[in-house]
Scaffold this motif. Sequence first.
Motif, mmCIF file in Angstrom:
data_model
loop_
_atom_site.group_PDB
_atom_site.id
_atom_site.type_symbol
_atom_site.label_atom_id
_atom_site.label_comp_id
_atom_site.label_asym_id
_atom_site.label_seq_id
_atom_site.Cartn_x
_atom_site.Cartn_y
_atom_site.Cartn_z
ATOM 1 N N LEU A 38 0.816 -1.209 0.000
ATOM 2 C CA LEU A 38 0.000 0.000 0.000
ATOM 3 C C LEU A 38 0.852 1.262 0.000
ATOM 4 C CD1 LEU A 38 -2.650 -1.278 2.562
ATOM 5 C CD2 LEU A 38 -3.125 -0.719 0.172
ATOM 6 N N LYS A 39 1.927 1.270 0.766
ATOM 7 C CA LYS A 39 2.788 2.453 0.840
ATOM 8 C C LYS A 39 3.521 2.697 -0.472
ATOM 9 C CE LYS A 39 3.782 2.787 5.815
ATOM 10 N NZ LYS A 39 4.822 2.624 6.853
ATOM 11 N N VAL A 40 4.099 1.635 -1.032
ATOM 12 C CA VAL A 40 4.864 1.777 -2.281
ATOM 13 C C VAL A 40 3.982 2.332 -3.392
ATOM 14 C CG1 VAL A 40 5.890 0.427 -4.160
ATOM 15 C CG2 VAL A 40 6.692 0.096 -1.825
ATOM 16 N N LEU A 41 2.785 1.767 -3.550
ATOM 17 C CA LEU A 41 1.900 2.220 -4.625
ATOM 18 C C LEU A 41 1.341 3.623 -4.345
ATOM 19 C CD1 LEU A 41 0.157 -1.158 -5.469
ATOM 20 C CD2 LEU A 41 1.826 0.075 -6.859
ATOM 21 N N PHE A 42 1.091 3.919 -3.088
ATOM 22 C CA PHE A 42 0.625 5.270 -2.730
ATOM 23 C C PHE A 42 1.676 6.305 -3.118
ATOM 24 C CE2 PHE A 42 0.220 8.906 0.100
ATOM 25 C CZ PHE A 42 -1.131 9.196 0.019
ATOM 26 N N ASP A 43 2.936 6.002 -2.820
ATOM 27 C CA ASP A 43 4.024 6.929 -3.149
ATOM 28 C C ASP A 43 4.186 7.119 -4.650
ATOM 29 O OD1 ASP A 43 4.541 7.303 -0.470
ATOM 30 O OD2 ASP A 43 6.220 5.885 -0.387
ATOM 31 N N LEU A 44 3.685 6.161 -5.436
ATOM 32 C CA LEU A 44 3.759 6.252 -6.899
ATOM 33 C C LEU A 44 2.524 6.924 -7.505
ATOM 34 C CD1 LEU A 44 5.271 2.722 -7.576
ATOM 35 C CD2 LEU A 44 6.385 4.909 -8.076
ATOM 36 N N GLY A 45 1.598 7.358 -6.656
ATOM 37 C CA GLY A 45 0.439 8.099 -7.156
ATOM 38 C C GLY A 45 -0.885 7.365 -7.078
ATOM 39 N N PHE A 46 -0.914 6.145 -6.547
ATOM 40 C CA PHE A 46 -2.162 5.397 -6.452
ATOM 41 C C PHE A 46 -2.982 5.928 -5.287
ATOM 42 C CE2 PHE A 46 0.367 2.799 -9.119
ATOM 43 C CZ PHE A 46 -0.479 1.952 -9.814
ATOM 44 N N ARG A 47 -4.268 6.168 -5.568
ATOM 45 C CA ARG A 47 -5.175 6.660 -4.527
ATOM 46 C C ARG A 47 -6.437 5.805 -4.422
ATOM 47 N NH1 ARG A 47 -1.102 8.576 -3.697
ATOM 48 N NH2 ARG A 47 -0.505 10.749 -3.341
ATOM 49 N N ARG A 48 -6.603 4.852 -5.323
ATOM 50 C CA ARG A 48 -7.786 3.988 -5.268
ATOM 51 C C ARG A 48 -7.357 2.537 -5.234
ATOM 52 N NH1 ARG A 48 -11.584 1.394 -8.448
ATOM 53 N NH2 ARG A 48 -10.762 1.998 -10.480
ATOM 54 N N VAL A 49 -7.997 1.754 -4.365
ATOM 55 C CA VAL A 49 -7.722 0.326 -4.260
ATOM 56 C C VAL A 49 -9.041 -0.404 -4.046
ATOM 57 C CG1 VAL A 49 -7.264 0.557 -1.763
ATOM 58 C CG2 VAL A 49 -6.455 -1.475 -2.987
ATOM 59 N N SER A 50 -9.182 -1.567 -4.670
ATOM 60 C CA SER A 50 -10.385 -2.390 -4.444
ATOM 61 C C SER A 50 -9.958 -3.743 -3.904
ATOM 62 C CB SER A 50 -11.185 -2.562 -5.739
ATOM 63 O OG SER A 50 -10.398 -3.180 -6.737
ATOM 64 N N PHE A 51 -10.705 -4.229 -2.925
ATOM 65 C CA PHE A 51 -10.410 -5.510 -2.292
ATOM 66 C C PHE A 51 -11.544 -6.500 -2.580
ATOM 67 C CE2 PHE A 51 -8.233 -2.467 0.652
ATOM 68 C CZ PHE A 51 -6.929 -2.869 0.367
#
Length: 454
Positions: free
Chosen positions: A156-169
């Motif tokens: 979650l942290k790595v992808l957030f730092d790359l600009g990701f703001r949406r995630v689906s589980f």
Amino acid sequence: MNKHLIKKYNVPGPRYTSYPTVPYWENDTFSLIRWKQSLKQRFLENSTEEGISLYIHLPFCESMCTFCGCNKRITKKHEVEVPYIKSVLKEWKLYRELFGQRPVIKELHIGGGTPTFFSPENLEFLIVGILRGSHIAEEYEFSFEGHPNNTTEEHLKVLFDLGFRRVSFGVQDYNETVQKAIRRIQPFENVERVTKLARKIGYTSIGHDLIFGLPFQTVDDVKHTIEKTRLLNPDRIAFYSYAHVPWIKGNGQRGFDEADLPKAHQKQEMYQNGKQLLEENHYSEIGMDHFALRTDSLYQAVDEKRLHRNFMGYTASKTQLMVGLGVSAIGDSWYGFAQNVKGVEEYRSLIDNNILPVFRGHILNEEDVIIRKHILNLMCKFSTQWSAEEGRFSELADVLIQLKEMESDGLLEIGSDHLKITTKGIPFVRNICMGFDLRLKRKRPEAQLFSMTI
């Protein structure tokens, strides 16, 4: 919803992530050259201003879930990650060379398979490689699908730092009997952990995917799952009808007996009860299968009439050029569609030889463009309009005549230049779109190709 309408309209039908639907693509008139031409034409027309969408398919999973209809490769060997990523990056390089200038990425989605099968370090390697040589649009949305059992704080942290703001589980259902039948043992605590982590890190749109119509599932199970979901208050919820298509997906959907599946009227009861519960908890119905809080970008897209639908499902922003990377991924140039080969080995071999790994597709004709517009409108707005010029299109007149029966059943309203789906008709939106599907009308499939609409 009375049982008569359920029985009447519960037929096999497409989900309309494209028109024409994949079984009606004219592969004999399609070629890699024509696909490249259509891509370049759309890119040069307006993709610099509008931006493009990217879908990246990561197919690997450690275990088989029997409800899944996606293209996947089951393995526990994580050494497959880096070679596959290198092939995806090379495929993207081939597309960039075709465009001749830096693309502007407006939307990027990672699906699977299980994207979080890949280590955080390798996902970073992938996304950094994708963004290198590209521009990012001023307003953009990066999203990914996470498995609650193996999504870590580092993911979650790595992808957030790359600009990701949406995630689906993917949640599906919390009943243990159902989970065992679909081979997806997933405690509530795991979903709670990743949801709270994502929110703490700063994700602004967290989605949960729920499915009704699963083996051994009851109305009470659906209610229980939604009540548990409500405690975590995700920003959006996908509430899908289980698509049982073992004749297409093979043994992956044969982990239970047909008699274990709920009947059509039971599924409708699940949908109605689920929808009522979601609305009571401030979730608004967005298109087909999707619900969102008013603060979520998907709801805002509806409010601002920006909702779009493509092979990724519903999106909050419209781009007319989508590039699909990875095995089985589908691209859309607005003038045509193309799908990649489905085998990992074949995919990598073609990429190694600098060949775009496309194996089938379709170039839209004038009629396709008109029909696609109406089906997209119905799926995204539950209504559509036509101009006087289109009104003289003889096939459209025939379509409206045939839809009169649905109007009599209270599912839609037909005006002189428009059609609107009623609240009663929303569960039957796929059936209404089928009324516009001229290719389906002209050639009914000899075998069942689609899941049931209810």
